[in-house]
Design a protein around this motif. Structure first.
Motif, PDB file in Angstrom:
ATOM      1  N   UNK A 172      -4.395  25.676 -11.145  1.00 60.58           N
ATOM      2  CA  UNK A 172      -4.119  24.883 -12.336  1.00 60.58           C
ATOM      3  C   UNK A 172      -2.918  23.992 -12.115  1.00 60.58           C
ATOM      4  N   UNK A 173      -1.900  24.593 -11.508  1.00 63.91           N
ATOM      5  CA  UNK A 173      -0.694  23.816 -11.307  1.00 63.91           C
ATOM      6  C   UNK A 173      -0.953  22.633 -10.385  1.00 63.91           C
ATOM      7  N   UNK A 174      -1.659  22.894  -9.326  1.00 62.27           N
ATOM      8  CA  UNK A 174      -1.957  21.834  -8.382  1.00 62.27           C
ATOM      9  C   UNK A 174      -2.807  20.752  -9.033  1.00 62.27           C
ATOM     10  N   UNK A 175      -3.793  21.206  -9.795  1.00 58.02           N
ATOM     11  CA  UNK A 175      -4.683  20.235 -10.426  1.00 58.02           C
ATOM     12  C   UNK A 175      -3.905  19.377 -11.421  1.00 58.02           C
ATOM     13  N   UNK A 176      -3.001  19.992 -12.159  1.00 58.99           N
ATOM     14  CA  UNK A 176      -2.200  19.225 -13.115  1.00 58.99           C
ATOM     15  C   UNK A 176      -1.385  18.175 -12.376  1.00 58.99           C
ATOM     16  N   UNK A 177      -0.874  18.587 -11.240  1.00 60.04           N
ATOM     17  CA  UNK A 177      -0.127  17.653 -10.405  1.00 60.04           C
ATOM     18  C   UNK A 177      -1.002  16.465 -10.013  1.00 60.04           C
ATOM     19  N   UNK A 234     -11.028  20.179  -9.407  1.00 62.89           N
ATOM     20  CA  UNK A 234     -10.303  21.437  -9.238  1.00 62.89           C
ATOM     21  C   UNK A 234     -10.337  22.269 -10.507  1.00 62.89           C
ATOM     22  N   UNK A 235     -10.170  21.586 -11.638  1.00 61.26           N
ATOM     23  CA  UNK A 235     -10.170  22.330 -12.895  1.00 61.26           C
ATOM     24  C   UNK A 235     -11.491  23.056 -13.101  1.00 61.26           C
ATOM     25  N   UNK A 236     -12.536  22.488 -12.551  1.00 65.09           N
ATOM     26  CA  UNK A 236     -13.831  23.139 -12.702  1.00 65.09           C
ATOM     27  C   UNK A 236     -13.841  24.534 -12.113  1.00 65.09           C
ATOM     28  N   UNK A 254      -9.431  26.406 -17.252  1.00 65.33           N
ATOM     29  CA  UNK A 254      -9.752  25.100 -16.698  1.00 65.33           C
ATOM     30  C   UNK A 254     -10.179  24.066 -17.712  1.00 65.33           C
ATOM     31  N   UNK A 255     -11.177  24.396 -18.521  1.00 65.19           N
ATOM     32  CA  UNK A 255     -11.734  23.323 -19.332  1.00 65.19           C
ATOM     33  C   UNK A 255     -10.781  22.839 -20.411  1.00 65.19           C
ATOM     34  N   UNK A 256      -9.982  23.742 -20.977  1.00 71.16           N
ATOM     35  CA  UNK A 256      -9.061  23.278 -22.018  1.00 71.16           C
ATOM     36  C   UNK A 256      -8.017  22.352 -21.435  1.00 71.16           C
ATOM     37  N   UNK A 257      -7.508  22.751 -20.290  1.00 68.55           N
ATOM     38  CA  UNK A 257      -6.499  21.904 -19.667  1.00 68.55           C
ATOM     39  C   UNK A 257      -7.073  20.552 -19.312  1.00 68.55           C
ATOM     40  N   UNK A 266     -19.112  18.591 -21.272  1.00 67.10           N
ATOM     41  CA  UNK A 266     -19.194  18.918 -22.687  1.00 67.10           C
ATOM     42  C   UNK A 266     -17.904  18.736 -23.460  1.00 67.10           C
ATOM     43  N   UNK A 267     -17.041  17.847 -22.999  1.00 64.05           N
ATOM     44  CA  UNK A 267     -15.760  17.663 -23.702  1.00 64.05           C
ATOM     45  C   UNK A 267     -15.887  16.479 -24.661  1.00 64.05           C
ATOM     46  N   UNK A 268     -16.476  16.727 -25.792  1.00 67.02           N
ATOM     47  CA  UNK A 268     -16.806  15.606 -26.663  1.00 67.02           C
ATOM     48  C   UNK A 268     -15.600  14.947 -27.296  1.00 67.02           C
ATOM     49  N   UNK A 269     -14.546  15.719 -27.475  1.00 65.19           N
ATOM     50  CA  UNK A 269     -13.375  15.105 -28.101  1.00 65.19           C
ATOM     51  C   UNK A 269     -12.795  14.020 -27.204  1.00 65.19           C
ATOM     52  N   UNK A 270     -12.868  14.265 -25.895  1.00 66.27           N
ATOM     53  CA  UNK A 270     -12.355  13.249 -24.974  1.00 66.27           C
ATOM     54  C   UNK A 270     -13.200  11.990 -25.057  1.00 66.27           C
ATOM     55  N   UNK A 271     -14.518  12.188 -25.145  1.00 68.90           N
ATOM     56  CA  UNK A 271     -15.409  11.031 -25.244  1.00 68.90           C
ATOM     57  C   UNK A 271     -15.050  10.217 -26.470  1.00 68.90           C
ATOM     58  N   UNK A 272     -14.910  10.926 -27.596  1.00 73.22           N
ATOM     59  CA  UNK A 272     -14.627  10.218 -28.833  1.00 73.22           C
ATOM     60  C   UNK A 272     -13.300   9.471 -28.749  1.00 73.22           C
ATOM     61  N   UNK A 273     -12.288  10.144 -28.235  1.00 76.75           N
ATOM     62  CA  UNK A 273     -10.976   9.478 -28.231  1.00 76.75           C
ATOM     63  C   UNK A 273     -10.949   8.319 -27.245  1.00 76.75           C
TER      64      UNK A 273
END
Lengths: 543, 349
Positions: free
Chosen positions: A296-301, A315-317, A323-326, A353-360
């Protein structure tokens, strides 16, 4: 691994060619990479690729020979000198010893054969010894190998005692090493750079059948010889950790020393997949958690890098818990510079399936389009995300444009709304109104009139637009033929009345209403009269 | 079945467009040079690579030049002249000299507003670009000023452009419409509009049949391929359901237009063998005399819809999107967001 090597080489060449300050930086970096490779290889040997039985000698030798290549350079310089007596070369004996220590018998023998006195007995016997040394355990069982090796070493000891090599002290020294004599090996220690190098050499000649889990003891001895635990560098502690199979310690040490988690994350992942972590049931959840934390840390980086964010998502996958929330949080923050990038972000979000991201994201793109007065694009983005509020807002904008300029700016959009017309009521109205306009232009008066009426009566139209609609209705009411029947006319009257009574109407519309009210009433009345007459006639003829 | 071997080259920048250099003479089957353009990095570049097919299939870098903004379109006007369009809103020309050096030639800037140019198309000496602002510019390499500008060509952002004839320009937008602009007339409106479907599905790429200019294939955001016959109707003739993810690029094979190649954002690369349609529809040819228009290309035939197109996946599915594909002779070139590009040689057609 090959990428690391590649990087290292490139860095080294860069270091040579660039200025002093930069080159120091590059050298430091290539050193780090060298160390990382060292660690990686050892992990592979001891943890990942464990062989049944636990024999590690060959692999350890290979490891050492990969990383300590001075003897090769030495050999090269000796050979290239090509004089009659190569043994006078400064490096000759040292190189020879190192070859022997590393167990590279063929190269040692080659070098030996260059010696001018090679033909003499003692050299011949040394050569023979070197040749006979049993090395591989591939098709021998442990016990057989052990026996063979002991026999061989006894022979060496025998020849040494007889004094075959007495003439050449260097040769004697080598024989002593082969025999596994304590003092010889301890002397060698002074020439070794590191404790693990010496440990391997010592083990080669005293106990080649060593098993991986016994290495810890020998490692401790070696470290003591080289200065004890206090003088361990972090690299040393990492290696010690690996030898003792203490994985959390290894990871901890790596995380402390390295500035980002690329290496420990991948290493732990590798170990995790090889199953070596799941020794304890209790431990396995802890270790899985640790792995995820590192990933997670690496992926955030990665996500913060302007180009590697896609990789970060991948990586988050692989982080099952968080993973998915981050990803959701971070994907929404990727700076979007163009349509193309936005559609990629949306695609990634959709896949997961991250619909909020699509909308925003759609909203952001829509607002950007609006900022540059591109209502058409903005609407397209709004429709993509099926965002009712935004669509309503944009539809209002388009209507306002119409009242100002008298024509629509994005006719192709409105004509082809298709199924997305139902996203928002306002949009439906807009689409229908556009249809009305088109019908009017094409001369389809009857259906146009009906449409107009239904738009008003069904309350689909926003209040502020009623005035315009009623004004539009005037020519229909004044037409020669009766386009609107009496019921419809009554309804229109009612609408007009409602409008007049309404005090919340914006000022502009109020003014307009006052101007045109008389005209509208007159037209409505005329039409009513005509319609009633016609219906009356129709009723009469019916009878 | 195509069992193609491949070579790869890691470039450490995400690849947006890859193009083979056109053959200098038509006797060669393949090409020995290719150009790539990158995107989404702090500094993007346009690079020229040499691909030696005969010796060891190795790829080596010949030249690399910095590029302002992302490379959104890349095309060779002739074997020595390369044009790119940028997300900063400009078009640049690069000249190939001595077979290994790229020198920047003329460039036009500020052709488009924010968001820049999204695509580029070439015909002869004309270069056309379109952008997110719905504007289309038609330029000529010999002139400094634009030849023709359609200010409000579209009410939303344009996704791809293609010249169907030297005087006809097709543009696709993010709402699923294709508009045809006649460059000879003075109108600033499109002469015809084609609609993909009732839903607002963006068309992501266009490709024109190499010899029959009225046949155009478009790839959509929903992974569908649509085949259009520009002479008839305002809706696609055939719709092929293809990938699950948006199609990044569609290309006809220049010598054998029965074959097309598509790549998608899901990391897939497919080869469509249209010649299988012809053979399966062999029996009904005699009856359909009125439909002999359709027989001219298998893509217009309704057989295609009945899943009779033979499709091969050329590579296993990649984790990151493949952005661009180009094909010449027996070599397929593709590249994507995993910061590398690949050449598959000996692709069987």
């Amino acid at each position: 691994r090959s990428i690391m090597r590649d990087c290292e080489d490139q860095l080294e060449s860069l270091a040579e060619t660039s200025s002093a300050a930069e080159s120091a930086h590059y050298t430091a970096q290539s050193e780090i990479l060298y160390k990382l490779e060292l660690i990686w290889n050892l992990v592979e040997i001891l943890i990942v690729n464990t062989r049944p039985g636990g024999f590690v000698m060959n692999q350890l030798l290979h490891w050492i020979s990969l990383h300590f290549r001075d003897c090769e350079d030495g050999a090269r310089s000796v050979i290239s000198q090509s004089s009659d007596s190569p043994e006078d070369h400064v490096q000759y004996w040292k190189t020879l010893q190192e070859f022997v220590l590393q167990g590279r018998m063929d190269q040692a023998r080659n070098l030996l054969s260059l010696h001018s006195d090679f033909s003499s007995d003692m050299f011949a016997s040394m050569d023979e010894l070197l040749r006979k040394m049993p090395l591989s355990v591939a098709n021998l069982s442990m016990i057989e190998f052990d026996m063979q090796w002991r026999n061989w070493q006894m022979e060496v000891v025998g020849r040494l005692q007889v004094g075959e090599f007495a003439v050449y002290p260097e040769l004697n020294f080598i024989a002593e090493i082969l025999a596994g004599k304590e003092e010889a090996i301890n002397t060698v220690a002074d020439r070794c750079e590191t404790w693990y190098q010496w440990m391997v050499y010592k083990l080669l000649y005293t106990n080649p059948g060593v098993k991986s889990y016994d290495l810890g003891v020998y490692a401790q001895q070696a470290i003591d010889r080289f200065g004890g635990l206090q003088s361990l560098t972090s690299l040393d502690s990492v290696l010690l950790g690996i030898i003792e199979l203490d994985i959390p310690e290894v990871i901890r040490e790596l995380c402390l020393t390295l500035d980002n988690f690329w290496f420990p994350a991948h290493l732990l992942d590798l170990i995790h997949h090889s199953g070596a972590l799941n020794v304890d049931v209790q431990d396995s959840t802890v270790s899985a958690g640790l792995r995820e934390y590192l990933l997670l840390d690496y992926a955030t980086c990665l996500m913060s890098h302007n180009s590697l964010w896609q990789l970060g998502a991948v990586y988050f996958d692989y982080c099952p818990v968080q993973g998915s929330q981050r990803l959701e949080a971070m994907l929404g923050r990727v700076p979007i510079t163009s349509d193309y990038k936005a559609s990629k972000v949306i695609q990634m979000a959709n896949d997961r399936g991250l619909h909020s991201v699509v909308a925003s994201t759609c909203k952001v793109m829509g607002m950007k389009a609006l900022a540059r007065k591109d209502t058409g694009s903005a609407m397209a983005w709004a429709l993509k995300s099926q965002d009712a509020k935004f669509t309503t807002f944009l539809a209002d904008k388009l209507l306002a444009e119409y009242t100002h300029s008298g024509k629509f700016s994005s006719t192709d959009l409105l004509d082809n709304l298709g199924t997305s017309i139902i996203v928002s009521d306002r949009l439906t109205f807009l689409g229908k109104y556009r249809e009305f306009n088109r019908m009017r232009e094409e001369g389809d008066y009857q259906p146009a009139a009906d449409l107009l009426h239904s738009l008003l009566w069904s309350r689909l139209a926003p209040k502020y637009f009623w005035v315009t609609l009623l004004i539009d209705a005037i020519p229909f009411l004044n037409a020669d033929q009766v386009l609107l029947d009496s019921a419809q006319t009554y309804q229109l009257l009612q609408c007009l009345q409602e409008l007049v009574d309404d005090t919340t109407l914006p000022e502009k519309e109020q003014v307009l209403l006052e101007e045109k009210e008389k005209g509208i009433r007159l037209a409505l009345a005329k039409n009513l009269a005509l319609a009633l007459t016609k219906e009356g006639d129709a009723g009469l003829t019916y009878f | 079945m195509s069992v193609a071997a491949g070579t790869s080259r890691f470039v450490s920048k995400k690849v947006r467009k890859v193009r083979w250099r056109p053959r200098a003479d038509s006797m060669q089957s393949g090409s020995d040079m290719l150009a790539t353009g990158s995107w989404d990095d702090e500094v993007n570049d346009v690079s020229l690579w040499k691909y030696s097919e005969d010796t060891d299939n190795s790829i080596s870098l010949l030249a690399s030049l910095k590029h302002e903004g992302d490379v959104t379109g890349l095309s060779w006007l002739n074997p020595d002249l390369l044009a790119t369009s940028s997300s900063r809103g400009g078009v640049s020309l690069y000249r190939l000299e001595q077979y290994k050096i790229l020198t920047p030639g003329q460039s036009w800037t500020d052709l488009h507003a924010e968001g820049g140019a999204t695509c580029l198309s070439i015909h002869g000496e004309s270069v056309a670009t379109a952008g997110q602002d719905g504007k289309i510019n038609v330029l000529n390499v010999r002139q400094r000023a634009a030849v023709k500008v359609f200010d409000k060509a579209d009410s939303c952002s344009i996704t791809d452009l293609v010249f169907s004839r030297s005087s006809d320009l097709l543009s696709s937008n993010m709402r699923g419409q294709i508009k045809l602009f006649d460059l000879r007339s003075n109108k600033s409106e499109p002469s015809s509009t084609f609609l993909l479907s009732n839903e607002q599905v963006a068309i992501t790429c266009l490709a024109k049949h190499p010899s029959q200019g009225h046949i155009v294939i478009s790839g959509g955001e929903n992974g569908f391929l649509a085949v259009w016959d520009l002479r008839q109707g305002s809706h696609p003739t055939t719709l092929l359901s293809a990938h699950q993810t948006p199609i990044s690029e569609v290309q006809f094979h220049p010598d054998q237009p029965d074959h097309i190649f598509t790549c998608s954002q899901g990391g897939e690369l497919w080869h469509w063998n249209g010649s299988s349609i012809k053979s399966s529809a062999g029996g009904s040819n005699i009856i359909n005399t009125s439909m002999d228009l359709n027989l001219s290309s298998p893509w217009l035939s309704s057989e295609a819809v009945k899943h009779k197109v033979e499709t091969n996946s050329l590579v296993s599915r990649q984790p990151l999107p493949i952005n661009s594909v180009d094909v010449l002779g027996h070599s397929v070139l593709f590249g994507g967001d995993n910061e590398a590009f690949y050449v598959l040689h000996n692709v069987v057609l």
